[in-house]
Design an enzyme around this catalytic site. Sequence first.
Site, mmCIF file in Angstrom:
data_model
loop_
_atom_site.group_PDB
_atom_site.id
_atom_site.type_symbol
_atom_site.label_atom_id
_atom_site.label_comp_id
_atom_site.label_asym_id
_atom_site.label_seq_id
_atom_site.Cartn_x
_atom_site.Cartn_y
_atom_site.Cartn_z
ATOM 1 C CB SER A 127 15.548 -40.559 -32.094
ATOM 2 O OG SER A 127 16.131 -40.907 -30.874
ATOM 3 C CG ASP B 247 23.351 -41.139 -32.006
ATOM 4 O OD1 ASP B 247 23.217 -40.829 -30.809
ATOM 5 O OD2 ASP B 247 22.402 -41.188 -32.808
ATOM 6 C CG HIS C 22 20.727 -38.488 -31.191
ATOM 7 N ND1 HIS C 22 20.476 -39.793 -31.549
ATOM 8 C CD2 HIS C 22 19.508 -37.970 -30.865
ATOM 9 C CE1 HIS C 22 19.183 -40.061 -31.437
ATOM 10 N NE2 HIS C 22 18.570 -38.965 -31.033
#
Length: 695
Positions: free
Chosen positions: A548, A634, A668
Amino acid sequence: MTTEQPPAAKRVPHERVHHGDTVVDEYFWLQNKDDPDTVAYLEAENTFTTAATTHLESLRETLFGEIKTRTKETDLSVPTRKGGYWYYTRTEAGKQYGIHCRVAAEAGQATSPEPPEIGDGAALPGEEILLDGNELAGDSEFFALGTFDLSVDGNLLAYSTDFSGDERFTLRVKDLRTGDVLPDVIEDAFYGSAWSADGSTLFYITVDEAWRPYRVWRHTIGTPAADDVIVHEEPDERFWVGVELTRSERFLLIDINSKLTSEVLVIPADAPATPPRSIAPRRQGIEYSVEHHGHRFLILHNDGAEDFALSYTSVDNPGDWTALIEHRPGTRLLQVDAFSGHLVVTLRRDGLTGLRVVPLHGAASYDIAFPEPLYSVGPEANLEYDTTSFRLHYVSMVTPDSVYDCNLDSGELTLRKQKPVLGDFDASRYEQHREWAIADDGTRVPISIVAKAGTPRDGSAPAVLYGYGSYESSMDPWFSIPRLSLLDRGVVFAIAHIRGGGEMGRRWYDEGKLLAKKNTFTDFIACAEHLVKAGWTAAERLVARGGSAGGLLMGAVANLAPETFGGIVAQVPFVDALNTILDPSLPLTVTEWEEWGNPLEDPEVYAYMKSYTPYENLAAVPYPAILAVTSINDTRVLFHEPAKWVARLRAVSPSSHVLLKTEMGAGHGGPSGRYDAWREEAFITAWLLDRVGKA
């Protein structure tokens, strides 16, 4: 390794013009998820990645087997008391998801007696299954719960489900007295919910087109969702909202936050139709959170207190704040939990977390003591208000996750459970260390290290360096069963506690954001160089890993110091940062401006972000081998960011070894089931071991 040629994405020029700067983005087209060419490219990359890692198939199966055999597959959590029941979650061998259960407390028991014996992890006598994630998931490739929220009387359960990974949930209500799921159905809900005191009303959250949680709704049980009432709609696009019921069950709180500013609205839980009132109006740069305690609201805040202080104000007439715990620079107050006779403050000092008990009956405050020099500690679920027992979670890099109950009057700790590690695990076979790197500007940066005992310091060992460094999120020491497969093969694992995170207090965060963001990257490089200088590893045997915003870190250090690493694992990486932050129509962009700056309006921010964003700084130089992992659904870091990054990297540096693996049905967090997640970790670990010569 495969002899096939990697996919070559087509180039379609697209101009971006800002502040007099024109940039041609030839891979802009990959943003279109619905374009068949986009899907074909992602599938071609997956095919290439499969071919390039075929030789690791046996190792992947071995690693998956190691994770599985070390994990107690049939197990349950320590039951938590709430009202007349003990609540817990358990797992069964062969099943992907948890089973949420409760058992009735014995008649006449006190509020917080001894929890039931866990035994071998199987179902407890008299068990009532509230929700079985496996039944809900069915044959779906992805499944996640968004909220799991019991009414105050324990009769109703609000729960929400996501079957694609896009974090748009369907909210339902189950009557636990009958086992029936009620007709109430709310589509496109966000995480979080809260019940009124009598269970007649449920509050929930929805998002706007940019995926910002911006509305709080009130739903009356038994009525159509079309009749639901908007309780609060947040017009300022920098802010997002949440809703919760206080532990005392007397108030509903609507939490409104930006990256820099907070406001909390309050509604009496026994009068849910009452218009919300503000506890303290928002002031730019002032953050606060609220905990109800008797006649007062406790307020954890940063008004004149960089590392936060604790004050209180009247419940009946919120106004001036009276200090309770004064600000102390270097001691970051993170959270306060209020009980009838005690407060428990979660804090951070000298790079470590801690818990401070504040008795309210005249006794002195004290910090709960722990035996190891390197650890992480924090609150577990503490659902009861009238209690003298506080449940906490403790872990280190060599001690598995442990659940303790602390007697708040005496400070005595009782171990309720330590996560089982099956096989021949022996914590004494591993050692953990805290070391400090020196950054370019002289700042000391902490590093947490775990290795097999006796690992040589002659540079011969391979190593993994993990980092994040954004949003004041701290990567505190943690234990990992999959990591044992690395350690047992002689791999050192280290965490770089770099600026932009919160490990050393609020200033640590401030010095790694906005126009100081590059400190995050140079700190990480300094940590890598320290590991080499200290003899833990050598550059060619060092793999960096992050996900991320930590994926942004991976892309940035690959550009800044490619010779420092032998490999890089970038999971759901935020590598096209400037283009994303320039587009307010994309999820989360506007709320992110206080973290990164607003390049749309500020040419200085634009130039600064352009100078570090990974996608725009790729060069014709040899890069370390890179494995990029993403998910097509995501909503936090869109799949096109790593896809564009890999496509351009291949074009500018064709000799570099780069792989892109896209989950075509996840979000995600990647695969949702625990066995699928273990296989994903085995895939990454096998690739990593191959890079450092341990395959």
